[in-house]
Design a protein around this motif. Structure first.
Motif, PDB file in Angstrom:
ATOM      1  N   GLU A 262      -3.185  -0.434  -9.485  1.00  0.00           N
ATOM      2  CA  GLU A 262      -2.450  -1.640  -9.246  1.00  0.00           C
ATOM      3  C   GLU A 262      -3.372  -2.741  -8.742  1.00  0.00           C
ATOM      4  O   GLU A 262      -4.246  -2.502  -7.922  1.00  0.00           O
ATOM      5  CB  GLU A 262      -1.307  -1.399  -8.257  1.00  0.00           C
ATOM      6  CG  GLU A 262      -1.736  -0.703  -6.951  1.00  0.00           C
ATOM      7  CD  GLU A 262      -0.513  -0.262  -6.145  1.00  0.00           C
ATOM      8  OE1 GLU A 262       0.266  -1.115  -5.687  1.00  0.00           O
ATOM      9  OE2 GLU A 262      -0.357   0.958  -5.993  1.00  0.00           O
TER      10      GLU A 262
ATOM     11  N   HIS B 279       0.829  -5.440  -8.180  1.00  0.00           N
ATOM     12  CA  HIS B 279       1.402  -5.296  -6.838  1.00  0.00           C
ATOM     13  C   HIS B 279       1.409  -6.698  -6.236  1.00  0.00           C
ATOM     14  O   HIS B 279       0.345  -7.253  -5.942  1.00  0.00           O
ATOM     15  CB  HIS B 279       0.519  -4.338  -6.018  1.00  0.00           C
ATOM     16  CG  HIS B 279       0.824  -4.319  -4.549  1.00  0.00           C
ATOM     17  ND1 HIS B 279       1.415  -3.236  -3.936  1.00  0.00           N
ATOM     18  CD2 HIS B 279       0.625  -5.244  -3.567  1.00  0.00           C
ATOM     19  CE1 HIS B 279       1.561  -3.505  -2.631  1.00  0.00           C
ATOM     20  NE2 HIS B 279       1.078  -4.711  -2.389  1.00  0.00           N
TER      21      HIS B 279
ATOM     22  N   HIS C 118       5.070   5.157 -11.401  1.00  0.00           N
ATOM     23  CA  HIS C 118       4.119   4.735 -10.359  1.00  0.00           C
ATOM     24  C   HIS C 118       4.197   5.683  -9.163  1.00  0.00           C
ATOM     25  O   HIS C 118       5.134   5.636  -8.367  1.00  0.00           O
ATOM     26  CB  HIS C 118       4.467   3.311  -9.907  1.00  0.00           C
ATOM     27  CG  HIS C 118       3.444   2.665  -9.025  1.00  0.00           C
ATOM     28  ND1 HIS C 118       2.726   1.550  -9.405  1.00  0.00           N
ATOM     29  CD2 HIS C 118       3.016   2.954  -7.767  1.00  0.00           C
ATOM     30  CE1 HIS C 118       1.906   1.188  -8.438  1.00  0.00           C
ATOM     31  NE2 HIS C 118       2.061   2.028  -7.424  1.00  0.00           N
TER      32      HIS C 118
ATOM     33  N   HIS D  87      -6.926  -2.257  -5.551  1.00  0.00           N
ATOM     34  CA  HIS D  87      -5.782  -2.824  -4.833  1.00  0.00           C
ATOM     35  C   HIS D  87      -6.226  -4.077  -4.066  1.00  0.00           C
ATOM     36  O   HIS D  87      -7.343  -4.120  -3.546  1.00  0.00           O
ATOM     37  CB  HIS D  87      -5.267  -1.755  -3.859  1.00  0.00           C
ATOM     38  CG  HIS D  87      -3.882  -1.999  -3.368  1.00  0.00           C
ATOM     39  ND1 HIS D  87      -3.593  -2.949  -2.426  1.00  0.00           N
ATOM     40  CD2 HIS D  87      -2.699  -1.425  -3.702  1.00  0.00           C
ATOM     41  CE1 HIS D  87      -2.274  -2.939  -2.188  1.00  0.00           C
ATOM     42  NE2 HIS D  87      -1.719  -2.017  -2.958  1.00  0.00           N
TER      43      HIS D  87
ATOM     44  N   ASP E 184       6.581   5.222  -6.139  1.00  0.00           N
ATOM     45  CA  ASP E 184       5.494   4.766  -5.255  1.00  0.00           C
ATOM     46  C   ASP E 184       5.175   5.855  -4.219  1.00  0.00           C
ATOM     47  O   ASP E 184       4.695   5.567  -3.127  1.00  0.00           O
ATOM     48  CB  ASP E 184       5.799   3.426  -4.575  1.00  0.00           C
ATOM     49  CG  ASP E 184       4.532   2.650  -4.207  1.00  0.00           C
ATOM     50  OD1 ASP E 184       3.428   3.061  -4.621  1.00  0.00           O
ATOM     51  OD2 ASP E 184       4.642   1.633  -3.496  1.00  0.00           O
TER      52      ASP E 184
ATOM     53  N   HIS F  80       5.310  -3.926 -10.287  1.00  0.00           N
ATOM     54  CA  HIS F  80       5.774  -2.654  -9.735  1.00  0.00           C
ATOM     55  C   HIS F  80       6.444  -2.888  -8.391  1.00  0.00           C
ATOM     56  O   HIS F  80       6.179  -3.894  -7.726  1.00  0.00           O
ATOM     57  CB  HIS F  80       4.593  -1.661  -9.653  1.00  0.00           C
ATOM     58  CG  HIS F  80       4.125  -1.364  -8.278  1.00  0.00           C
ATOM     59  ND1 HIS F  80       4.711  -0.400  -7.498  1.00  0.00           N
ATOM     60  CD2 HIS F  80       3.150  -1.912  -7.520  1.00  0.00           C
ATOM     61  CE1 HIS F  80       4.090  -0.371  -6.323  1.00  0.00           C
ATOM     62  NE2 HIS F  80       3.154  -1.267  -6.308  1.00  0.00           N
TER      63      HIS F  80
HETATM   64 ZN    ZN Z   1       1.902  -1.356  -4.686  1.00  0.00          ZN
END
Ligand code: ZN
Ligand code: ZN
Length: 263
Positions: A99, A135, A6, A69, A209, A159
């Motif tokens: 995500e 997420h 990720h 997101h 990330d 994640h």
């Molecule tokens: Zn995230």
């Protein structure tokens, strides 16, 4: 060899338009033994989807995931969702919907819109037969309820997992995977480190990330996949395994979860 499951390899999230930046980051990742990177389309703005597909076309080690997101749940349009579905369906290196999820810490979009978009994209993943990258922040219980209603028996990765031991156990019971962020290297990350120490190794992935959450000793700098080795070192310590064993276990887990070819 490691897999960064990720990262956000695009000028938008790095807030840096230098065309040499991302190629240099990929070079440094290679040198640091990161053999595969999954770049996550983090925003519906700036044609980030096009950028990710282009990277995947041009670099053998880059794959991508796309999903809207929760931060952008108030802004998303039908047109964008259709565009994402088409890309995920047709691009050979599209691995997952993500995500997606709920973020009640920032609440940049209303909880109602976040929930509706989350449900919608879980169903999109089912239709496309793809796993999801979730997420979830300050919303684990509600997320699990939605997962049970919409996505039961399908594969999901939580994640940057930062929940409690009870949250981890509940997700593992559902068959999900969890990924360990750079936070486990932080002084303040002791509690999370202790949680990861007890979790079954075969369900754990590593991630950066990037450009967010750079691990120690890179804190305060933009994160990048090469730095993930520091997170892996801490995981190796907590699991009392060698770095090579951690690389092997987490890479195998990532390949299994995303249906990536074995190397
Ligand atoms: Zn995230
Ligand atoms: Zn992310």
């Amino acid at each position: 060899m490691f897999i960064d499951s990720h990262c956000h390899l695009d000028p938008y999230t790095y807030e840096n338009d230098d065309p040499a930046l991302i190629p240099a980051i990929i070079e440094r990742a290679r040198a640091a033994q990161i053999d595969t990177m999954i770049t996550i389309v983090a925003s519906i703005k700036d044609d980030n989807l096009g950028y990710a597909m282009n990277l995947a076309d041009n670099y053998q080690e880059i794959y991508f995931a796309a999903g809207v997101h929760p931060h952008e749940a108030d802004e998303v349009s039908e047109e964008i969702l259709a565009q994402y579905a088409t890309a995920l369906k047709n691009h050979p290196k599209a691995l997952a919907v993500g995500e997606i999820g709920l973020d009640y810490f920032y609440n940049l979009s209303t909880p109602e819109n976040q929930r509706a978009l989350f449900r919608r994209q879980l169903n999109m993943a089912k239709e496309l037969a793809l796993p999801v990258i979730a997420h979830i922040r300050d919303a684990h219980e509600e997320a699990r309820a939605i997962f049970r209603e919409e996505f039961s028996g399908n594969p999901a990765l939580i994640h940057c997992f930062t929940g409690t031991a009870a949250d981890a156990a509940a997700y593992l019971d559902m068959g999900f995977y969890l990924s360990a962020p750079g936070i486990i290297t932080f002084k303040k990350g002791a509690e999370l480190r202790d949680i990861f120490a007890t979790l079954p190794h075969e369900r754990i992935l590593l991630e950066t990330d990037a450009p967010y959450l750079a691990p120690v000793p890179y804190r305060g700098r933009p994160n990048e996949p090469a730095f993930m080795v520091e997170t892996a070192k801490v995981l190796a310590e907590t699991w009392q395994l060698s770095l090579t064993e951690v690389a092997k276990i987490t890479s195998e887990n990532t390949r299994r979860f995303f249906n990536l070819p074995a190397v």
